[in-house]
Each structure stands twice: as C-alpha cells, then as structure tokens.
Design a protein around this motif. Structure first.
Motif, PDB file in Angstrom:
ATOM      1  N   ILE A 121       0.855  -1.198   0.000  1.00 12.19           N
ATOM      2  CA  ILE A 121       0.000   0.000   0.000  1.00 12.19           C
ATOM      3  C   ILE A 121       0.887   1.243   0.000  1.00 12.19           C
ATOM      4  O   ILE A 121       1.006   1.973   0.983  1.00 12.19           O
ATOM      5  CB  ILE A 121      -0.970   0.008   1.204  1.00 12.19           C
ATOM      6  N   ARG A 137      -2.359   2.420  -2.870  1.00 11.26           N
ATOM      7  CA  ARG A 137      -3.374   3.296  -2.271  1.00 11.26           C
ATOM      8  C   ARG A 137      -4.403   3.717  -3.312  1.00 11.26           C
ATOM      9  O   ARG A 137      -5.621   3.665  -3.074  1.00 11.26           O
ATOM     10  CB  ARG A 137      -2.692   4.513  -1.660  1.00 11.26           C
ATOM     11  N   GLY A 171      -5.734  -4.852   2.521  1.00 16.17           N
ATOM     12  CA  GLY A 171      -4.385  -4.407   2.193  1.00 16.17           C
ATOM     13  C   GLY A 171      -3.336  -5.175   2.969  1.00 16.17           C
ATOM     14  O   GLY A 171      -3.586  -5.650   4.083  1.00 16.17           O
ATOM     15  N   GLU A 214      -4.938   2.383   6.584  1.00 19.63           N
ATOM     16  CA  GLU A 214      -5.087   3.329   5.481  1.00 19.63           C
ATOM     17  C   GLU A 214      -6.572   3.575   5.301  1.00 19.63           C
ATOM     18  O   GLU A 214      -7.380   2.640   5.361  1.00 19.63           O
ATOM     19  CB  GLU A 214      -4.482   2.753   4.202  1.00 19.63           C
ATOM     20  N   VAL A 216      -8.615   1.428   2.860  1.00 20.94           N
ATOM     21  CA  VAL A 216      -8.495  -0.029   3.023  1.00 20.94           C
ATOM     22  C   VAL A 216      -9.363  -0.477   4.193  1.00 20.94           C
ATOM     23  O   VAL A 216      -9.236   0.036   5.304  1.00 20.94           O
ATOM     24  CB  VAL A 216      -7.017  -0.436   3.254  1.00 20.94           C
TER      25      VAL A 216
END
Length: 310
Positions: free
Chosen positions: A140, A145, A160, A168, A171
């Motif tokens: 990622i 991303r 992820g 993130e 995710v």
C-alpha cells in the motif's frame, strides 16, 4: 549536476536548470556523453546506471527516474555514503488505471470475446461484476493506495497488506508482515505491487496460491521475481486461479516457450503498465522538489532505505 536522459523536452530541462540555479547542470543524452563528464559530479539524476554511478568520484546524491531500485548496487552506494532517491509516486495514475482495466477485462471476459472476434465466433458467456467482490492489494504505497481507492469506487471490499500494518483510510482491513496467508483466502482479486527485495523474493509461491480462494484472479505489476512463476503456472493450469493479468515476469522478455503465452485466461503485457506520456513531467516535479530540499539542506523525499531495499 549531471542529468542523464535520452529524450526530454527543453521545457522540462529549463525547469530543472531553474530549480538548480546554483549548480552547473550538464545534460547527457547517452551513456557515452555522461561518462565523459561524470568525474567530480556531486549530484546525478535521471536514467542512470550502476556503471555511471561507480564512475563518479564525488557523488553525494543520486536521483533515479524509476521507482524500483532492485537493479542498482545498493551495497556500493551505502558504503560510499551516497544518498539515493527514487521517483516513487510517478506511477500513481497510470498503473492503477491499468489494474482497474485488466480487472474489468478479466471479470467481463473481454479478452475471451476479443479472441472470438478474431475467429468470427459468436459464442455467448455470462460476464461477472466487480461489485461486492473482495480486492486484496499487496503493497500500500502510492500505487496500492490509488488502486484501493478505485476498488472502493467500484463497490469492492478492499484488504491491504503492508509490512508495518499501518491502517489506510481506503483499506477496509490491513494485514501486516506474517499475515499474508490469512488475507489471501478472502480475496477474489489479488494484486501485487510489491518491490523486489531480499524479503519479497518468491513471496508468492505454491503455498500462497494454494491459500487463495478457488477461482481467484491474480494481477502482477510489481516485480516478476516476487512471484514463483512455476507455481503461478501450475495454479492456472489446475484451475485454482480463474485467470491472471501479468505485466512483469521472472525473465524479461518472457521466453517464447513459456506456457503463459498459450493460456486463454492470461493477459500478458510487456512491462508497460508504468508508461505514460506524462511520465517525465511527473518525474521532473519530484526531482525539482528534491533539488530545492537538497539546496536548503532539508530531508529529501523518496529517500531509499538501504536496509529495506526500497
């Protein structure tokens, strides 16, 4: 400063010169020209090779035009105390678009219909959807991303995998190092964006393909040697994987005798997912920001960790 680049617009060269106003900027279009002026160079940027780096005797900073650095002698640069930065982020538009494109091609069977068209064959099959499928993204960074964001936009659940396990926003669930085999059985699509390092070599092998969901799709735009290609071929032959889209391979060009060429459920492209007419403009933007930081003695962006290898 030595800037090594085969073809680049005068407008972009002008921007580099303006940013590096305190430097004598020499533009070398090829290796022969670069080797003639490399002695005494403090900063080197662009399409540089190990031979050129090792020919320098005063290098303090090297900035490469690629995101991957596995083809460089990192031990040499570390020993010499050379700062290495890359162009990470330059692929954050075109590669995620490629990933989304091949995901749609695979799930809709467009590659099969294209083959049928060449044979003037009218044969129906039922396409599937990305909606509510689970997308697993290995790595990622900038590419991963944006891929996750596109997956979410298509109504997919996104998992992820990153070394640190740091969450993130785009995710749904993040897995950390050592948890890969926990994530793989949940994914309808597994996308590899990981760089090649000592720890990622053949990270995806027979055990990992066995762990994947029956009928999953596999996409590789990271590095070919992250995947055990013989295990991938076996997973495709056995029907464990429903299909794959591959832009990178253990050996490039892909050997003519590779079974992958003849598999209808495999999309093969010749390492082009990162190419874009906007590549140089984006790469120059990263370089210019780093030149400004270097002049001011500030930390550089995209500095490669010699310990991690990326």
């Amino acid at each position: 400063m030595l800037f090594r680049k085969n073809k680049i617009s005068e407008e972009l060269v002008k921007k580099i010169r303006e940013a590096a106003a305190g430097f004598d900027v020499v533009v070398a279009p090829d290796m022969e020209a670069a080797l003639k002026v490399v002695k005494g160079v403090e900063v080197m940027a662009g399409e540089v090779e190990d031979e050129l780096i090792k020919a320098g005797d005063n290098l303090k900073w090297v900035h490469v035009w690629s995101a991957g650095v596995d083809n460089y002698d990192l031990h040499y640069m570390k020993d010499k105390g050379i700062i290495l930065t890359n162009s990470s982020g330059v692929h954050s538009v075109q590669i995620p678009e490629y990933i989304l494109g091949v995901m749609l091609e695979l799930v809709k069977g467009l590659h099969v219909f294209r083959n049928q068209q060449s044979k003037k064959l009218w044969k129906k099959r039922r396409p599937d959807e990305l909606y509510k499928k689970t997308l697993g993204v290995l790595g990622i960074g900038d590419i991963g991303r944006r891929t996750a964001e596109l997956g979410k936009a298509m109504g997919m659940r996104v998992l992820g995998y990153r070394r640190s396990g740091k969450p993130e926003e785009c995710v749904d669930v993040m897995y950390s190092e050592g948890q890969l085999d926990d994530m793989l059985p949940l994914c309808d699509f597994v996308v590899n964006t990981l760089p090649l390092t000592d720890s990622t070599y053949h990270l995806i092998g027979a055990a990992q393909f066995d762990a994947m969901k029956d009928g999953a799709y596999f996409i590789n735009i990271g590095r070919g040697k992250v995947v055990d290609e013989s295990a991938l071929i076996q997973a495709l032959k056995s029907g464990k994987l429903k299909g794959a889209a591959l832009d990178v391979f253990e050996e490039e060009p892909l050997p003519q005798d590779s079974p992958l060429w003849d598999m209808e459920n495999v999309i093969i492209t010749p390492h082009i997912s990162g190419l874009s007419p906007n590549y140089d403009e984006r790469a120059v933007g990263i370089l210019i920001e780093n030149i400004r930081r270097y002049v001011k003695g500030q930390p550089l962006i995209n500095q490669v960790s010699y310990e991690r290898g990326y």
